[in-house]
Design a protein around this motif. Structure first.
Motif: not given
Length: 436
Positions: A18-32
């Protein structure tokens, strides 16, 4: 009933995921957010990319990110359920019940096949949507339903055969290799990886795509002359019919030692509709690829991969008999080797794997800049810039990136950064000439 220790280990593994998922999602939100705000063509591309093409590339990037949000959430929830409910052990028990041989090797292979099949089925709706909705909408999909189905069946069969072969070898070595089994395991897999690197392009890849020799003509003559001038041991020159699958473009070389083959995607070649690259631009792209060969990037990556593999097996040798790891994922009476390998390498080592992935991304970018510089020294800099711009346009590459998302994900430098570096290299080369 689950013990406190089992509960802690199981939930620690899930927490890592979940930590990896949250971090990856955070990065994707930044890019979005970055892509959503970038409405206008960057000034550096104003003379090459019109607003219509830019807007289409932007919408393609946003669509892929939205698709990723949904798919990633689905996968993390699915993985959490599988681990929390001990479904890996349930599938193992089922594999044992239908296996007439009852030995660990055959049960493990059957277990992996069932897991792979279930995983494929669970991800199939996303695969279908990505191919026939998302890629279709933006003009990239070239697959028919029949081609898609047969292609996936072939891929599944080939992967299962290779996986069963490698898994059987792994189990036998671990169970019979003594205290230093990890050394033997590493040596054998090193040899196997070299064999697979050799046979995959020549034997396995043609099962999925048609490879034909590049016809005689100006392009073939120019490529052979370029390879000869660099003493690149070119033995074969192919065009792969990638257009049956997608309109995305690529080029690469493969082969070990003194036998190298260059492969061009047919989508890379110039078309009547203006897509693709002219011959001199293709030569610039290949100059970049030959830069990877000249700088020994493939060998360096191979060495890093093998060193990493040795370290992973070394850690596994200390941990795989730790009973609590098996109990945490539902295995109470047995400790299958492949289950231990999965838990240790994929779950326990997840923080290390993520860090290594980032380091390899940084290194890959460095290699890309070096390969670009190699092309510049061959006086292909301006043509390489033009080829990159054309390929970016043909592939609907979106040129605006959040710096953190880009740094974590992109093994190739972003287009604007790469064009800037190439221009600097061209200017340095011209300055050197003037000094001389």
């Amino acid at each position: 009933m689950i013990t406190i220790d089992e509960f802690l280990v199981r939930n620690t593994i899930i927490l890592f995921l979940w930590i990896e998922y949250i971090f990856e999602t955070y990065l994707s939100i930044r890019q979005y957010i970055t892509a959503n705000k970038a409405n206008k063509v960057p000034s550096e591309l104003g003379s090459f990319m019109n607003q219509e093409d830019y807007s289409k590339a932007r919408e393609y990037a946003l669509a892929k990110l939205r698709f990723g949000f949904i798919k990633d959430l689905y996968l993390i929830l699915l993985t959490t359920i599988v681990l929390h409910q001990g479904l890996l052990a349930v599938i193992w028990q089922y594999s044992e019940s239908i296996n007439p041989f009852l030995d660990e090797v055959s049960t493990s292979c059957l277990w992996l096949t069932i897991l792979s099949f279930l995983s494929k089925m669970m991800e199939l709706p996303f695969s279908v949507y990505h191919t026939f909705v998302l890629e279709e909408k933006f003009g990239f999909n070239k697959q028919t339903a029949g081609f898609f189905i047969w292609d996936n069946i072939k891929a599944f069969i080939v992967i299962q055969l290779l996986t069963a072969m490698v898994s059987s070898i792994v189990i036998v070595i671990i169970k019979n290799g003594g205290d230093y089994f990890f050394v033997w395991l590493w040596l054998v897999l090193c040899i196997l990886s070299l064999i697979l690197l050799t046979i995959y392009p020549a034997i396995i890849a043609p099962l999925f795509d048609k490879y034909t020799p590049l016809p005689e003509g100006e392009l073939r003559t120019d490529i052979e002359a370029l390879a000869s001038s660099l003493k690149f041991p070119l033995t074969q020159l192919y065009v792969v019919e990638g257009s049956k699958r997608s309109s995305h473009s690529n080029a690469y070389f493969y082969g070990l030692f003194k036998s190298k083959r260059i492969v061009l995607f047919d989508t890379l070649l110039a078309k009547d509709d203006g897509t693709g690259c002219q011959n001199d631009e293709i030569l610039a792209v290949l100059s970049h690829e030959l830069g990877h060969w000249s700088k020994n990037h493939t060998i360096k990556n191979l060495v890093i991969m093998q060193v990493n593999l040795f370290l992973l097996f070394l850690v596994f040798s200390f941990m795989f008999k730790y009973e609590l790891l098996y109990r945490a994922v539902g295995f109470y009476n047995i400790q299958p080797v492949l289950v231990g390998l999965y838990v240790v390498l994929q779950c326990v080592m997840m923080p290390y794997n993520s860090l290594l992935s980032f380091v390899m991304t940084v290194l890959s970018r460095k290699f890309e800049f070096e390969a670009d510089d190699f092309a510049i020294q061959l006086k292909k800099g301006e043509l390489l810039k033009l080829a990159l711009l054309k390929l970016n346009k043909d592939n609907l590459g979106f040129p605006v990136h959040d710096w953190l998302y880009s740094a974590w994900h992109y093994s190739h430098p972003p287009l604007l950064q790469r064009l800037h570096a190439i221009q600097q290299g061209i200017e340095k080369l011209e300055t050197k000439k003037k000094i001389k």
